[in-house]
Scaffold this motif. Structure first.
Motif, mmCIF file in Angstrom:
data_model
loop_
_atom_site.group_PDB
_atom_site.id
_atom_site.type_symbol
_atom_site.label_atom_id
_atom_site.label_comp_id
_atom_site.label_asym_id
_atom_site.label_seq_id
_atom_site.Cartn_x
_atom_site.Cartn_y
_atom_site.Cartn_z
ATOM 1 N N VAL A 112 0.849 -1.198 -0.017
ATOM 2 C CA VAL A 112 -0.010 0.013 -0.020
ATOM 3 C C VAL A 112 0.790 1.269 -0.042
ATOM 4 O O VAL A 112 0.290 2.219 0.149
ATOM 5 C CB VAL A 112 -0.822 0.127 1.132
ATOM 6 N N ARG A 113 2.319 1.193 -0.436
ATOM 7 C CA ARG A 113 2.924 2.585 -0.055
ATOM 8 C C ARG A 113 2.581 3.419 -1.180
ATOM 9 O O ARG A 113 2.908 4.571 -0.971
ATOM 10 C CB ARG A 113 4.704 1.906 -0.212
ATOM 11 N N ASP A 114 2.047 3.059 -2.343
ATOM 12 C CA ASP A 114 1.812 4.014 -3.327
ATOM 13 C C ASP A 114 0.385 4.578 -3.159
ATOM 14 O O ASP A 114 -0.138 5.556 -3.961
ATOM 15 C CB ASP A 114 2.020 3.420 -4.799
ATOM 16 N N VAL A 115 -0.372 4.218 -2.428
ATOM 17 C CA VAL A 115 -1.668 4.359 -2.031
ATOM 18 C C VAL A 115 -1.593 5.918 -1.364
ATOM 19 O O VAL A 115 -0.893 6.011 -0.142
ATOM 20 C CB VAL A 115 -2.530 3.669 -1.187
ATOM 21 N N SER A 116 -2.630 6.562 -1.711
ATOM 22 C CA SER A 116 -2.781 8.103 -1.066
ATOM 23 C C SER A 116 -4.242 8.128 -0.172
ATOM 24 O O SER A 116 -5.028 7.636 -0.789
ATOM 25 C CB SER A 116 -2.567 9.231 -1.997
ATOM 26 N N ARG A 117 -3.949 8.931 0.661
ATOM 27 C CA ARG A 117 -5.328 8.983 1.488
ATOM 28 C C ARG A 117 -6.174 9.799 0.798
ATOM 29 O O ARG A 117 -6.038 10.861 0.255
ATOM 30 C CB ARG A 117 -5.182 9.560 2.709
ATOM 31 N N LEU A 118 -7.499 9.476 0.799
ATOM 32 C CA LEU A 118 -8.619 10.388 0.315
ATOM 33 C C LEU A 118 -8.786 11.797 1.041
ATOM 34 O O LEU A 118 -8.619 11.760 2.352
ATOM 35 C CB LEU A 118 -9.979 9.794 0.210
#
Length: 192
Positions: free
Chosen positions: A25-31
């Protein structure tokens, strides 16, 4: 099961599993928080199509101009004699005065199939010049709620047919409450 220690004491995952999750999940950004609440779309209420069809059919059947007043109670079962005919016909029919010349068995059929089979059977009886027939509708032991679905339907259909003079539940030896004995009009032959 391994015991957890340190920072991962409350986590159900091991250190290796946590590291694997973080990599995934390192490339996931928070909404971003929008401050809006997402409301679920209001679902339309279900439409009971079968109930509507049943109500329409019941209405249509009630407007057929049936001769319900010609129905009489006979040991808890419905019998019918065409208006203007003597009631003695029913007594004779109940006692087996006329020989049953053919029969139709409706076991296992749904309402529509039974209606079609009954109409075809009566037409065939008229062509063959038959006077007394038996229609077996069953006692309803295999149907939902163990109620005879076709029992009243068959009687209703018979009352609509001009060729039917009378009908009554069959004698116990002929099917009892699971069948109906029908007296039909005599067909005039061309050479008579």
């Amino acid at each position: 099961m391994k015991e957890r220690t340190g920072a991962n004491a409350t986590s159900p995952l091991s250190s290796a599993e946590l590291e694997l999750f973080r990599k995934a999940v390192r490339d996931v950004s928070r909404l971003r928080a929008t401050g809006r609440v997402e409301l679920a779309a209001e679902r339309p209420k279900p439409i009971a199509y079968q109930r509507l069809r049943d109500e329409q059919q019941a209405l249509a059947e009630s407007l057929c101009g049936d001769h319900w007043e010609a129905m009489v109670e006979a040991d808890g079962d419905l019998s019918f004699v065409r208006p203007g005919l003597p009631r003695q016909i029913l007594r004779k029919l109940r006692r087996g005065h006329w020989v049953i010349q053919d029969q139709l068995d409706l076991h296992g059929l749904d309402r529509e199939a039974a209606r079609v089979q009954t109409a075809e059977f009566l037409k065939a009886c008229e062509r063959r010049g038959l006077r007394c027939v038996r229609i077996i509708h069953g006692k309803g032991r295999g149907s939902k709620n163990r109620e005879p679905v076709l029992k009243l339907k068959v009687r209703h259909w018979l009352m609509q047919r001009e060729q039917v003079l009378a009908f009554t539940p069959a004698r116990p030896v002929d099917g009892g409450t699971g069948a109906v004995v029908v007296l039909l009009k005599a067909v005039k032959r061309k050479n008579e």
